[in-house]
Design a protein around this motif. Sequence first.
Motif, PDB file in Angstrom:
ATOM      1  N   UNK A  46     -15.070   1.350   2.500  1.00 14.27           N
ATOM      2  CA  UNK A  46     -15.006   2.165   1.333  1.00 14.27           C
ATOM      3  C   UNK A  46     -14.205   1.562   0.164  1.00 14.27           C
ATOM      4  N   UNK A  47     -13.254   0.785   0.316  1.00 16.66           N
ATOM      5  CA  UNK A  47     -12.483   0.059  -0.480  1.00 16.66           C
ATOM      6  C   UNK A  47     -13.211  -1.076  -1.202  1.00 16.66           C
ATOM      7  N   UNK A  48     -14.178  -1.591  -0.264  1.00 17.30           N
ATOM      8  CA  UNK A  48     -15.162  -2.669  -0.963  1.00 17.30           C
ATOM      9  C   UNK A  48     -16.016  -2.077  -1.674  1.00 17.30           C
ATOM     10  N   UNK A  49     -16.604  -0.996  -1.174  1.00 14.15           N
ATOM     11  CA  UNK A  49     -17.503  -0.037  -1.966  1.00 14.15           C
ATOM     12  C   UNK A  49     -17.123   0.172  -3.534  1.00 14.15           C
ATOM     13  N   UNK A  50     -15.799   0.633  -3.578  1.00 10.79           N
ATOM     14  CA  UNK A  50     -15.265   0.950  -4.752  1.00 10.79           C
ATOM     15  C   UNK A  50     -14.750  -0.216  -5.540  1.00 10.79           C
ATOM     16  N   UNK A  51     -14.590  -1.334  -5.004  1.00  9.32           N
ATOM     17  CA  UNK A  51     -14.101  -2.747  -5.619  1.00  9.32           C
ATOM     18  C   UNK A  51     -12.893  -2.469  -5.820  1.00  9.32           C
ATOM     19  N   UNK A  52     -11.825  -1.942  -5.076  1.00  8.79           N
ATOM     20  CA  UNK A  52     -10.234  -1.410  -5.624  1.00  8.79           C
ATOM     21  C   UNK A  52      -9.699  -1.316  -4.305  1.00  8.79           C
ATOM     22  N   UNK A  53      -9.071  -2.323  -3.544  1.00  9.35           N
ATOM     23  CA  UNK A  53      -8.503  -2.171  -2.336  1.00  9.35           C
ATOM     24  C   UNK A  53      -7.185  -1.547  -2.547  1.00  9.35           C
ATOM     25  N   UNK A  54      -6.718  -1.478  -3.609  1.00  8.85           N
ATOM     26  CA  UNK A  54      -5.334  -0.968  -3.776  1.00  8.85           C
ATOM     27  C   UNK A  54      -5.557   0.858  -3.814  1.00  8.85           C
ATOM     28  N   UNK A  55      -6.709   1.218  -4.194  1.00  6.96           N
ATOM     29  CA  UNK A  55      -6.988   2.540  -4.339  1.00  6.96           C
ATOM     30  C   UNK A  55      -7.207   3.200  -2.790  1.00  6.96           C
ATOM     31  N   UNK A  56      -7.687   2.483  -2.065  1.00  4.90           N
ATOM     32  CA  UNK A  56      -8.187   3.173  -0.814  1.00  4.90           C
ATOM     33  C   UNK A  56      -7.323   2.480   0.315  1.00  4.90           C
ATOM     34  N   UNK A  57      -6.330   3.220   0.991  1.00  9.03           N
ATOM     35  CA  UNK A  57      -5.471   2.641   1.992  1.00  9.03           C
ATOM     36  C   UNK A  57      -5.357   3.717   2.981  1.00  9.03           C
ATOM     37  N   UNK A  58      -4.763   3.317   4.096  1.00  9.13           N
ATOM     38  CA  UNK A  58      -4.101   4.145   5.305  1.00  9.13           C
ATOM     39  C   UNK A  58      -2.731   4.191   4.937  1.00  9.13           C
ATOM     40  N   UNK A  59      -2.187   5.298   4.969  1.00  6.06           N
ATOM     41  CA  UNK A  59      -0.977   5.481   4.352  1.00  6.06           C
ATOM     42  C   UNK A  59      -0.093   6.112   5.394  1.00  6.06           C
ATOM     43  N   UNK A  60       1.338   6.069   5.401  1.00  8.75           N
ATOM     44  CA  UNK A  60       2.150   7.093   6.225  1.00  8.75           C
ATOM     45  C   UNK A  60       3.246   7.611   5.357  1.00  8.75           C
TER      46      UNK A  60
END
Length: 259
Positions: A46-60
Amino acid sequence: MSLGQHLVELRRRLIISALALVVSMVVSFFLTDWIIWAMTEPIRVVAEQRGDTEAVKLMYSTITGPFDMRLRISFSVGIILSAPIWLWQIWAFLMPGLTRKEIRYTVGFVSAAVPLFFAGVYTGWLVMPHIVEIMATFSPEASANFYEGKYYYDFVFKLLLVVGVAFIIPVFLVALNFAGIMSGKAILKGWRVAILIAVVFSGLATPAADIVSMLMLAAILTVLYFAAAALSLLLDLRRSRRAPELTVPGPPPMTDPLP
């Protein structure tokens, strides 16, 4: 064996099962890095498709969140790794009270149910990335997708468990046929309801937008249902051939009362 001896035997087998689970959990804990990496592959897609690795992450959202997720994974995988041991302990405790015929039937059902369960888990694993990716397409352009670790794990684990359990339902249908509760004709007669249930279940297990995954899962469940019905029909035919023919005596011959 007396009741006290049975309780002692049960306690011994429970202790062995618990020790096997703990050892498997410790081994599984060192595999959590690989499991989390494989489980979060859809998030990276999903991050690659959106081109923004900072906006798609696993968080705690909590301090203990990362450890809690690893502990949950190690527990789930530990149950699977230790399954041969604790299943054998259950079987060894129950086996003395079973007849030879019941033992043969139980071995057959377990031999069929275990591969079907893992086949269902694998199918759920194949469907899971499509669900994550398709649901992410509904996010607005300026939004971010942060997946909370605990929720994400629960979603994946429950999906795999539900699909795995759905795959062993045909085994229970055959078991009902063995027990004489349902005939093969009765199972086959409900094919319309079975297909409806398979489609509804697949629609609930997969997102509404993922039609391909829904149809694939529904088709697999339908095929398994008809396979169970066909096997039940064969078993009914086999039993009918083995059963002795019942002859109903006719009325006594009529005799003429007149001389």
